[in-house]
Every structure is written in structure tokens, then in C-alpha cells.
Design a protein around this motif. Structure first.
Motif, PDB file in Angstrom:
ATOM      1  N   LEU A 141       3.036  -6.124   2.045  1.00  0.00           N
ATOM      2  CA  LEU A 141       4.487  -6.204   2.120  1.00  0.00           C
ATOM      3  C   LEU A 141       4.906  -7.059   3.308  1.00  0.00           C
ATOM      4  N   ALA A 142       5.888  -7.922   3.078  1.00  0.00           N
ATOM      5  CA  ALA A 142       6.457  -8.735   4.158  1.00  0.00           C
ATOM      6  C   ALA A 142       7.982  -8.610   4.125  1.00  0.00           C
ATOM      7  N   ALA A 143       8.590  -8.780   5.284  1.00  0.00           N
ATOM      8  CA  ALA A 143      10.045  -8.759   5.382  1.00  0.00           C
ATOM      9  C   ALA A 143      10.546 -10.158   5.724  1.00  0.00           C
ATOM     10  N   GLN A 155       4.999  -8.857  13.848  1.00  0.00           N
ATOM     11  CA  GLN A 155       5.097  -7.928  12.735  1.00  0.00           C
ATOM     12  C   GLN A 155       6.331  -7.048  12.893  1.00  0.00           C
ATOM     13  N   LEU A 156       6.627  -6.302  11.834  1.00  0.00           N
ATOM     14  CA  LEU A 156       7.759  -5.389  11.825  1.00  0.00           C
ATOM     15  C   LEU A 156       7.226  -4.009  11.450  1.00  0.00           C
ATOM     16  N   HIS A 157       7.565  -3.013  12.247  1.00  0.00           N
ATOM     17  CA  HIS A 157       7.075  -1.670  11.941  1.00  0.00           C
ATOM     18  C   HIS A 157       7.890  -1.076  10.794  1.00  0.00           C
ATOM     19  N   LEU A 158       7.209  -0.281   9.974  1.00  0.00           N
ATOM     20  CA  LEU A 158       7.856   0.323   8.818  1.00  0.00           C
ATOM     21  C   LEU A 158       9.114   1.088   9.213  1.00  0.00           C
ATOM     22  N   ALA A 159       9.072   1.782  10.345  1.00  0.00           N
ATOM     23  CA  ALA A 159      10.234   2.569  10.782  1.00  0.00           C
ATOM     24  C   ALA A 159      11.432   1.697  11.107  1.00  0.00           C
ATOM     25  N   ASP A 160      11.191   0.428  11.468  1.00  0.00           N
ATOM     26  CA  ASP A 160      12.298  -0.479  11.807  1.00  0.00           C
ATOM     27  C   ASP A 160      13.160  -0.828  10.603  1.00  0.00           C
ATOM     28  N   VAL A 236       4.848  -6.228   7.400  1.00  0.00           N
ATOM     29  CA  VAL A 236       5.296  -4.871   7.710  1.00  0.00           C
ATOM     30  C   VAL A 236       4.068  -3.991   7.927  1.00  0.00           C
ATOM     31  N   THR A 237       4.076  -3.253   9.048  1.00  0.00           N
ATOM     32  CA  THR A 237       2.945  -2.397   9.368  1.00  0.00           C
ATOM     33  C   THR A 237       3.435  -0.973   9.664  1.00  0.00           C
ATOM     34  N   PRO A 238       2.715   0.049   9.231  1.00  0.00           N
ATOM     35  CA  PRO A 238       1.554  -0.040   8.343  1.00  0.00           C
ATOM     36  C   PRO A 238       1.987  -0.444   6.939  1.00  0.00           C
ATOM     37  N   ASP A 239       1.124  -1.171   6.259  1.00  0.00           N
ATOM     38  CA  ASP A 239       1.458  -1.635   4.922  1.00  0.00           C
ATOM     39  C   ASP A 239       1.558  -0.444   3.965  1.00  0.00           C
TER      40      ASP A 239
END
Length: 269
Positions: A141-143, A155-160, A236-239
Motif C-alpha cells: 500500500l502507498a499513499a 514513509q507514512l505510518h498507518l496511524a497517520d 504505508v507502514t506497517p503494510d
């Protein structure tokens, strides 16, 4: 656009209201504003017209079944992912005629069931009854985020994602990847802010690049090589592991030999 002048159009709208016994428009100072019911009717009419267009396309494909060619369905979601596969296939079988129809995975399942297409390059179906498939390597997944909303990062954290207005992919029916993503976010205590849903991945990117301050969530295979001026592309991490590209066919449909060879060799997009 409607090929009708204002007076007869206004008269026809008024006749429609009288016919169904419900007010569809608020008339004020010479202007029309739809009521809630009128807006609902409009949305339903758009869906019907869209469905009618799809029916026309299906009839066209049915009329082509007598032609000696392979009918392939390709999901919007993985157009770039599967491009090398189609190129390899064509290179190994230069005389093979292939017709390709691009749609969402839900509609491709329908086309498979109706035998309008022979093979679908798509997201793995949730219900595999009646299908055979060969799984391809998953993609992360990418944003795609407007520059104003995030600073450059690796990267972008999932919570963000809870902090960003999101443009998500809309599927014509069934549970798509968006529904799975929303479930996973909420189970992790993340309540997403969905700005809108759009059926075409390229449209979401174009709109954000053109100035909509939002983020789109897409397979990294579709965006990693894009050159964008007003957006950051961030993994996006974690994927959350949403995207599972597959080559899908009915259990009664034989796998084309050359395609089977390419996949057996270990296809890498």
C-alpha cells in the motif's frame, strides 16, 4: 447537453413531480435547487445510466465471441502491475489476438461468470468457488498525499491516515479492498476521514495533483514511478496487506499455455 430548451425542460420536471407526487426541486428567485429526494433520484438515475452503458459494453463483447481471439479482463487497480505480463505474453505469441476490457474486479467476476471474458487479471476474489487462480507477488500500500498535508518523508505510518482526508477507490459492488482497509483501520482504533470515493485510480491522482488537499491509497505498483509536482508518494507502514493480484479463470476454462509458462517462470512486475 440535454438537447432541450429551458421551458419544455421545466414543464417536464414539473410533470414528473406531479406524476410521482413528490417535490423534487425548490424553486426560488428563478432558480432550481434539488430537494433531498430530488438529489437521491438524480444519483439513482446516474447509476442506472452507468449500468446501461455497462450493459451495452457487455452486449458488444458477447457479439465478439465468435471471433478467434482471447478475451482478457484487466482491473483498474493493477493496470501497471500487469503491463509487463501482457507485453511478455504478446512477445511470446505475436500471432495471438487479445481483446482487453478494463473494469473493476467486481465487474470482471461478473464477466467471467457470463463467459464474456476468458481470463481476468485482478484482485483475488473473496469467494473462490467456481474459480481457479494463480497468485502473483503481492504489492504494498502507498499513499499519494498532497504536499500541503505532509512533509517529505520515507514513509507514512498507518496511524497517520486518521489525520488525512482520504479519497478511496469505489467498487461497483461487493466488498472491495477499501472495505477491508476500513475494517483494519477501525480494528486498530483508527477512524478514517473519507472525503470521497472514486472508481478510477488515475482520477484520484489527477485530482490531488490538481489541488485537492487529500490522500489517495493505492497499490505502490501503480504509483512508484510517477513524477508528480504537488504530491508525495509514501509507502504505508506497517503494510496492511490489501493487494493480491491474481490471474483468475473459471474452473472449466483452460489456462492459455503461454500464460501458464510465464507465470511458472516466476512473474515479477
Amino acid at each position: 447537453m440535454l438537447h432541450i430548451s429551458q421551458p419544455p425542460l421545466s414543464k417536464r420536471l414539473q410533470e414528473l413531480e406531479e406524476e410521482i407526487g413528490i417535490q423534487l426541486f425548490i424553486r426560488q428567485n428563478g432558480k432550481l435547487r434539488p430537494t433531498e429526494t430530488g438529489l437521491f433520484l438524480y444519483k439513482q438515475a446516474v447509476e442506472l445510466l452507468t449500468h446501461f452503458t455497462q450493459v451495452e459494453q457487455n452486449i458488444l463483447y458477447l457479439s465478439q465471441q465468435n471471433r478467434q481471439c482471447l478475451q482478457i479482463g484487466l482491473t483498474h487497480l493493477f493496470q501497471k502491475y500487469f503491463t509487463p505480463l501482457i507485453l511478455q505474453w504478446q512477445a511470446r505469441s505475436p500471432d495471438l489476438k487479445i481483446d482487453v476490457m478494463v473494469s473493476d474486479s467486481d465487474h470482471l467476476e461478473y464477466l467471467l461468470q457470463q463467459r464474456i471474458i476468458d481470463i481476468a487479471l485482478m484482485q483475488k476474489p473473496e469467494n473462490m468457488q467456481g474459480y481457479d487462480y494463480i497468485a502473483c507477488p503481492s504489492t504494498a500500500l502507498a499513499a499519494v498525499v498532497h504536499n500541503d498535508l505532509v512533509s517529505p518523508a520515507d514513509q507514512l505510518h498507518l496511524a497517520d491516515l486518521s489525520k488525512l482526508p482520504l479519497i478511496l477507490l469505489k467498487r461497483s459492488g461487493g466488498r472491495g479492498t477499501v472495505a477491508v482497509l476500513l475494517d483494519k483501520l477501525r480494528k486498530n482504533g483508527i477512524e478514517p476521514k473519507v472525503l470521497m470515493q472514486v472508481s478510477q485510480p488515475s482520477v484520484t491522482i489527477d485530482w490531488i495533483e490538481s489541488g485537492i488537499r487529500a490522500a489517495a491509497l493505492l497499490p505502490i505498483s501503480e504509483v512508484k514511478n510517477l513524477k508528480l509536482s504537488n504530491c508525495h508518494i509514501l509507502p504505508v507502514t506497517p503494510d496492511p496487506q490489501l493487494f493480491f493480484p491474481c490471474v483468475v479463470r473459471l474452473s472449466t476454462t483452460p489456462m492459455p499455455p503461454i500464460l501458464a509458462e510465464i507465470l511458472a517462470d516466476g512473474y515479477q512486475p
